[in-house]
Scaffold this active site. Structure first.
Site, PDB file in Angstrom:
ATOM      1  CG  LEU A   1      -7.764 -44.330 -40.464  1.00 53.04           C
ATOM      2  CD1 LEU A   1      -7.309 -44.258 -41.788  1.00 53.04           C
ATOM      3  CD2 LEU A   1      -8.074 -45.870 -40.056  1.00 53.04           C
TER       4      LEU A   1
ATOM      5  CG  HIS B   1      -6.285 -48.093 -37.692  1.00 52.53           C
ATOM      6  ND1 HIS B   1      -6.760 -46.802 -37.050  1.00 52.53           N
ATOM      7  CD2 HIS B   1      -7.430 -48.995 -37.665  1.00 52.53           C
ATOM      8  CE1 HIS B   1      -7.723 -47.338 -36.334  1.00 52.53           C
ATOM      9  NE2 HIS B   1      -8.071 -48.436 -36.553  1.00 52.53           N
TER      10      HIS B   1
ATOM     11  NE  ARG C   1     -14.823 -48.316 -28.380  1.00 49.42           N
ATOM     12  CZ  ARG C   1     -15.044 -49.380 -29.124  1.00 49.42           C
ATOM     13  NH1 ARG C   1     -14.083 -50.221 -29.044  1.00 49.42           N
ATOM     14  NH2 ARG C   1     -16.173 -49.451 -29.424  1.00 49.42           N
TER      15      ARG C   1
HETATM   16  P1  AMP Z   1     -10.569 -50.916 -35.690  1.00 50.36           P
HETATM   17  O1  AMP Z   1     -10.683 -49.752 -36.559  1.00 50.36           O
HETATM   18  O2  AMP Z   1     -10.528 -50.450 -34.136  1.00 50.36           O
HETATM   19  O3  AMP Z   1     -11.656 -51.790 -35.865  1.00 50.36           O
HETATM   20  O4  AMP Z   1      -9.174 -51.599 -36.108  1.00 50.36           O
HETATM   21  C1  AMP Z   1      -8.825 -51.906 -37.483  1.00 50.36           C
HETATM   22  C2  AMP Z   1      -7.825 -52.758 -37.474  1.00 50.36           C
HETATM   23  O5  AMP Z   1      -6.673 -52.288 -36.881  1.00 50.36           O
HETATM   24  C3  AMP Z   1      -8.337 -54.322 -36.553  1.00 50.36           C
HETATM   25  O6  AMP Z   1      -7.435 -55.307 -37.307  1.00 50.36           O
HETATM   26  C4  AMP Z   1      -7.417 -53.888 -35.386  1.00 50.36           C
HETATM   27  O7  AMP Z   1      -6.950 -55.104 -34.659  1.00 50.36           O
HETATM   28  C5  AMP Z   1      -6.107 -53.068 -35.808  1.00 50.36           C
HETATM   29  N1  AMP Z   1      -5.539 -52.328 -34.690  1.00 50.36           N
HETATM   30  C6  AMP Z   1      -6.455 -51.501 -34.032  1.00 50.36           C
HETATM   31  N2  AMP Z   1      -5.458 -50.881 -33.014  1.00 50.36           N
HETATM   32  C7  AMP Z   1      -4.156 -51.511 -33.391  1.00 50.36           C
HETATM   33  C8  AMP Z   1      -3.000 -51.423 -32.835  1.00 50.36           C
HETATM   34  N3  AMP Z   1      -2.642 -50.704 -31.729  1.00 50.36           N
HETATM   35  N4  AMP Z   1      -1.745 -51.910 -33.535  1.00 50.36           N
HETATM   36  C9  AMP Z   1      -2.124 -52.779 -34.274  1.00 50.36           C
HETATM   37  N5  AMP Z   1      -3.282 -53.092 -35.029  1.00 50.36           N
HETATM   38  C10 AMP Z   1      -4.205 -52.298 -34.361  1.00 50.36           C
END
Ligand code: AMP
Length: 314
Positions: free
Chosen positions: A33, A37, A187
């Site tokens: 996270l 997140h 990432r």
């Molecule tokens: P992930 O863990 O990458 O699958 O992301 C989980 C959620 O967090 C998804 O809805 C993403 O779009 C959101 N998310 C990831 N990075 C960001 C960010 N930099 N700003 C806002 N939301 C994000």
């Protein structure tokens, strides 16, 4: 914070809170996270009596050869962060809990997944929609919180929710960025120092081209794509795509007008990074001087048949 690993236990928690009249906000994540997140979690906290979060690196959305095995994980740290945010229920299913032997179902959304990331990651969005359909079934939330950073994903999930008649409101939250503009991403941990130094160029290129579109300096989709390409030319990585599409349906725009999304994917070392900015072009705005034309944020986003709020600059 209750931690549950089985879908049936998650559903039990959901029913218990709902019976008490509580609304549930749900934030699905793959963990590791960051502030992006956590911004979703905080928004969910503000708008609901209860907040559910899932941590699950979903194998179904990784193609063979992608980074499923090496995707960064830090469950202990993630749990601590979520506890500090006042999360009520954390769902941490094992892979065979969600996909037992014989699992054979895919949820597929037509068309919206054809371009952008969908064109380069076959099967990826079917993996996303399938897992989120399952998670929604178990969490049964009132609101689902998604990040604009994954704009295509948010569009697809909104469409799926609408098409499957789920009574869930989708809330798309603005992309959270590092000080230098780089969109936060799990990432980013893959980046070496020189790669990290270059990475802010991705957003900078999108932002500057968006500004030039809004000022009327760039008037065509090919001009917009070309300007991003040119700016990233000679960089240490490889531009996978840059597209400017209608923000409503992700279809190609013949003329630059209305609400659009300018999006790219860029391979930088081991990391495949994505980013996007929203642009709204009204005839009046096209005639404005460059200095006055830099705002794209603060307007409602429509997806899933609802007006989605977002704030700030995207
Ligand atoms: P992930 O863990 O990458 O699958 O992301 C989980 C959620 O967090 C998804 O809805 C993403 O779009 C959101 N998310 C990831 N990075 C960001 C960010 N930099 N700003 C806002 N939301 C994000």
């Amino acid at each position: 914070m209750r931690r549950v690993t089985r879908s049936s236990a998650l559903l039990g928690e959901s029913r218990r809170f709902r019976a008490a009249g509580d609304r549930i906000g749900f934030v699905p994540t793959m963990g590791y996270l960051h502030e992006g997140h956590l911004s979703l979690v905080r928004r969910a906290r503000e708008e609901n009596e209860r907040v559910f979060v899932s941590l699950f690196v979903n194998p179904l959305q990784f193609a063979p050869g992608e980074d499923f095995r090496t995707y960064p994980r830090d469950l202990v740290r993630d749990r601590g962060l979520l506890r500090d945010e006042g999360v009520d229920v954390l769902f941490e299913p094992p892979v065979d809990g969600l996909y037992p032997d014989g699992f054979a179902t895919r949820v597929h959304v037509d068309r919206l997944g054809d371009r952008l990331c969908g064109a380069f990651r076959p099967g990826h969005f079917d993996g996303v929609t399938t897992v989120v359909a399952k998670l929604l079934g178990a969490a049964d939330p009132d609101r689902l919180y998604l990040g604009q950073k994954d704009y295509q994903q948010a569009m697809l999930l909104s469409r799926m929710i609408r098409d499957l008649d789920r009574a869930v409101r989708v809330v798309v939250c603005p992309t959270v960025r590092e000080q230098d503009g780089l969109a936060m991403s799990s990432r980013n941990a893959y980046l070496t120092r020189p790669q990290r130094d270059f990475a802010p160029e991705l957003y900078a290129s999108l932002r500057s081209v968006a500004d030039r579109i809004e000022s009327g300096e760039i008037r065509t989709a090919s001009g917009a794509r070309g300007a991003v390409r040119k700016r990233l030319e000679g960089g240490p990585g490889r531009l996978e795509y840059v597209e400017i599409l209608s923000a409503e349906d992700l279809e190609e725009v013949r003329r630059l007008r209305g609400r659009m999304v300018l999006a790219l994917a860029y391979h930088l070392g081991r990391a495949r990074l994505i980013d996007n900015v929203l642009i709204r072009l009204s005839p009046r705005e096209r005639r404005r001087a460059p200095a006055a034309s830099r705002r794209a944020g603060g307007r409602g986003v429509r997806a899933g048949g609802r007006s989605l709020r977002r704030g700030g600059r995207v």
